[in-house]
Design a protein around this motif. Structure first.
Motif, mmCIF file in Angstrom:
data_model
loop_
_atom_site.group_PDB
_atom_site.id
_atom_site.type_symbol
_atom_site.label_atom_id
_atom_site.label_comp_id
_atom_site.label_asym_id
_atom_site.label_seq_id
_atom_site.Cartn_x
_atom_site.Cartn_y
_atom_site.Cartn_z
ATOM 1 N N ASN A 104 40.079 4.084 -20.007
ATOM 2 C CA ASN A 104 41.058 4.919 -20.701
ATOM 3 C C ASN A 104 42.026 5.571 -19.718
ATOM 4 N N TYR A 105 43.038 4.823 -19.300
ATOM 5 C CA TYR A 105 44.058 5.377 -18.419
ATOM 6 C C TYR A 105 45.053 6.241 -19.198
ATOM 7 N N ALA A 106 45.445 5.784 -20.394
ATOM 8 C CA ALA A 106 46.461 6.503 -21.171
ATOM 9 C C ALA A 106 45.991 7.907 -21.527
ATOM 10 N N GLY A 107 44.736 8.035 -21.958
ATOM 11 C CA GLY A 107 44.216 9.351 -22.302
ATOM 12 C C GLY A 107 44.194 10.294 -21.113
ATOM 13 N N SER A 108 43.825 9.765 -19.943
ATOM 14 C CA SER A 108 43.790 10.603 -18.743
ATOM 15 C C SER A 108 45.193 11.060 -18.352
ATOM 16 N N ILE A 109 46.179 10.179 -18.501
ATOM 17 C CA ILE A 109 47.559 10.553 -18.156
ATOM 18 C C ILE A 109 48.066 11.648 -19.086
ATOM 19 N N ILE A 110 47.808 11.505 -20.388
ATOM 20 C CA ILE A 110 48.261 12.516 -21.354
ATOM 21 C C ILE A 110 47.589 13.848 -21.085
ATOM 22 N N ASP A 111 46.289 13.841 -20.830
ATOM 23 C CA ASP A 111 45.589 15.095 -20.552
ATOM 24 C C ASP A 111 46.091 15.734 -19.256
ATOM 25 N N TRP A 112 46.439 14.917 -18.273
ATOM 26 C CA TRP A 112 46.969 15.467 -17.026
ATOM 27 C C TRP A 112 48.298 16.163 -17.262
ATOM 28 N N TYR A 113 49.188 15.551 -18.043
ATOM 29 C CA TYR A 113 50.471 16.176 -18.345
ATOM 30 C C TYR A 113 50.264 17.505 -19.061
ATOM 31 N N ALA A 114 49.372 17.515 -20.065
ATOM 32 C CA ALA A 114 49.131 18.749 -20.811
ATOM 33 C C ALA A 114 48.527 19.824 -19.913
ATOM 34 N N ALA A 115 47.569 19.436 -19.059
ATOM 35 C CA ALA A 115 46.951 20.417 -18.171
ATOM 36 C C ALA A 115 47.953 20.960 -17.155
ATOM 37 N N THR A 116 48.850 20.103 -16.659
ATOM 38 C CA THR A 116 49.860 20.552 -15.705
ATOM 39 C C THR A 116 50.850 21.505 -16.356
ATOM 40 N N LEU A 117 51.253 21.181 -17.592
ATOM 41 C CA LEU A 117 52.211 22.023 -18.295
ATOM 42 C C LEU A 117 51.655 23.407 -18.582
ATOM 43 N N PHE A 118 50.365 23.479 -18.908
ATOM 44 C CA PHE A 118 49.742 24.761 -19.226
ATOM 45 C C PHE A 118 48.794 25.218 -18.113
ATOM 46 N N ARG A 119 49.139 24.847 -16.894
ATOM 47 C CA ARG A 119 48.297 25.245 -15.769
ATOM 48 C C ARG A 119 48.249 26.762 -15.641
ATOM 49 N N ARG A 120 49.353 27.393 -15.953
ATOM 50 C CA ARG A 120 49.418 28.850 -15.966
ATOM 51 C C ARG A 120 49.666 29.316 -17.400
ATOM 52 N N GLU A 121 48.936 30.306 -17.794
ATOM 53 C CA GLU A 121 49.087 30.828 -19.141
ATOM 54 C C GLU A 121 50.470 31.454 -19.301
ATOM 55 N N PRO A 122 51.143 31.175 -20.420
ATOM 56 C CA PRO A 122 52.442 31.817 -20.657
ATOM 57 C C PRO A 122 52.278 33.337 -20.747
ATOM 58 N N ILE A 123 53.225 34.042 -20.203
ATOM 59 C CA ILE A 123 53.218 35.506 -20.234
ATOM 60 C C ILE A 123 54.179 35.967 -21.317
ATOM 61 N N LEU A 124 53.674 36.714 -22.289
ATOM 62 C CA LEU A 124 54.488 37.207 -23.390
ATOM 63 C C LEU A 124 54.767 38.683 -23.164
ATOM 64 N N THR A 125 56.027 39.070 -23.248
ATOM 65 C CA THR A 125 56.427 40.470 -23.107
ATOM 66 C C THR A 125 57.173 40.903 -24.355
ATOM 67 N N PHE A 126 56.974 42.129 -24.749
ATOM 68 C CA PHE A 126 57.599 42.663 -25.962
ATOM 69 C C PHE A 126 58.342 43.946 -25.603
ATOM 70 N N ASP A 127 59.614 43.974 -25.961
ATOM 71 C CA ASP A 127 60.430 45.159 -25.715
ATOM 72 C C ASP A 127 60.506 45.994 -26.984
ATOM 73 N N GLY A 128 60.826 47.208 -26.829
ATOM 74 C CA GLY A 128 60.976 48.088 -27.972
ATOM 75 C C GLY A 128 59.808 49.047 -28.116
ATOM 76 N N ARG A 129 59.968 49.971 -29.050
ATOM 77 C CA ARG A 129 58.964 51.011 -29.255
ATOM 78 C C ARG A 129 58.216 50.856 -30.577
ATOM 79 N N ASP A 130 58.384 49.723 -31.218
ATOM 80 C CA ASP A 130 57.714 49.500 -32.509
ATOM 81 C C ASP A 130 56.265 49.093 -32.229
ATOM 82 N N GLU A 131 55.392 50.068 -32.254
ATOM 83 C CA GLU A 131 53.996 49.816 -31.927
ATOM 84 C C GLU A 131 53.316 48.853 -32.909
#
Length: 374
Positions: A61-88
């Motif tokens: 299964n080369y294709a599956g390994s390639i797809i998983d590598w792309y996904a793991a590389t893309l999400f290697r770092r967790e996205p950081i979400l920031t929220f502006d404003g004072r609406d708690e």
């Protein structure tokens, strides 16, 4: 009557391809269980040999390994979400959404990692935005918040679930139909298939259901309808997630992966069969890969006849007079046997006669028949 099960032409074109792409991505037992769909039989290959090749099939299964590598590389770092404003309340809502975006415990990062993989395998995935349904309509915004009805969430749908749609000139959905299916089993062992269709337009939704039992399925019936969560915005709450043709990796690699699968299994089969001794039969008749029992017996009979003729030729018993020579040999052998038998009988008679004469001579001497003695 509305045909809720009608399928879009583009859906019909791809619905038989997606299962193959999923098998190629998953690999393992899922692929080998369906190996007969992908292992190409040789020309005039016997069914028993093909079945054995299928049972021995393996998949790298080369294709599956390639797809998983792309996904793991893309999400290697967790996205950081920031929220502006004072609406708690808003900040609290988005924090909760980031930690559990689908009411199943999936973080926003994990959810979209699955969508990326789905898009690289089938070319697209679908995300629906919905709100929980309460036991009763909320009378105020505060009551809605208290009942948890204001907390929207995501639902993921594979490419096979979106069966029909209509888009406007900007490419946005005017309406879309989703189909899902579940297998249920009662306590008594009876099995039931529950199908559900959900149709969304820009303001309303409709839910249709069908229950199939023992192969009998009535027509789908409308079970529920009403306003959906994005009716106030005038948008269909279903969104298509794609990465473009360039990142549809399985569509690019599938044919090469299948070619490698067939070539590697053919080589493995040849190496395996080379470990065993195989009979080789030479014949002047037209070669056929598959030889039946009758033809095989005919080949053996012809080989025996040719071998006998060659052996007779080596001893000079060939040509048109071979049969006469063999008959003469048989006559000569019979004569030799007769002479041998006659000679034996003659020798026995002579020995017997000699013994008898010797006895008679001894008796005569003993009795002095011939006289002259002392």
């Amino acid at each position: 009557m509305q045909d809720i099960n009608r399928e879009h032409p583009e859906y019909k074109a791809w619905k038989n391809v997606w299962p193959k792409y999923r098998d190629l991505y998953a690999g393992g037992e899922q692929f080998t269980a369906n190996a007969d769909r992908y292992l190409i039989p040789r020309q005039k290959e016997p069914a028993a040999v093909y079945r054995e090749r299928v049972s021995r099939a393996f998949y790298e299964n080369y294709a599956g390994s390639i797809i998983d590598w792309y996904a793991a590389t893309l999400f290697r770092r967790e996205p950081i979400l920031t929220f502006d404003g004072r609406d708690e309340p808003a900040r609290r809502y988005y924090n909760e959404l980031a930690e559990d975006c689908d009411r199943r415990g999936s973080t926003l990062s994990d959810f979209f990692r699955r969508q990326v993989i789905e898009a690289m395998v089938t070319g697209r995935s679908y995300i629906a935005i919905d709100f929980p349904k309460g036991p009763r309509p909320a009378g105020s915004r505060a009551e809605e918040d208290a009942l948890g009805l204001s907390r929207g969430y995501f639902s993921e749908y594979p490419a096979e679930s979106v069966i029909h749609w209509q888009k406007d000139e900007r490419g946005e959905y005017e309406w879309v139909v989703l189909r899902t299916e579940r297998e249920l089993e009662e306590e008594n062992g009876d099995k039931q298939t529950l199908r559900e269709w959900v149709r969304y337009d820009r303001s309303r939704y409709e839910i249709w259901r069908q229950e199939e039992t023992e192969g009998r399925a009535p027509a789908p019936q409308k079970a529920e309808e009403g306003l959906h969560g994005l009716a106030g915005l005038g948008k269909v709450p279903v969104f298509e997630f794609t990465l473009g043709e360039g990142m549809w990796l399985m569509n690019r690699a599938a044919s090469l992966q299948l070619e490698h699968f067939n070539k590697s299994n053919a080589l493995a089969w040849a190496l395996t069969m080379g470990l065993f001794a195989m009979p080789v039969i030479y014949s002047d008749s037209e070669f056929k890969q598959v030889v039946g029992d009758a033809e095989f017996e005919a080949i053996l009979t012809r080989a025996a006849e040719e071998g006998a003729k060659r052996a007779l030729a080596d001893v000079g018993l060939d040509g048109d007079e071979a049969a006469l020579d063999i008959r003469d040999l048989r006559s000569l052998v019979d004569c030799i046997r007769l002479v041998r038998r006659t000679a034996m009988q003659t020798a026995v008679r002579m020995i017997t006669t000699g013994v008898m004469l010797a006895l008679l001579a001894g008796i005569a001497i003993k009795l002095k028949i011939f006289g002259g003695g002392p």
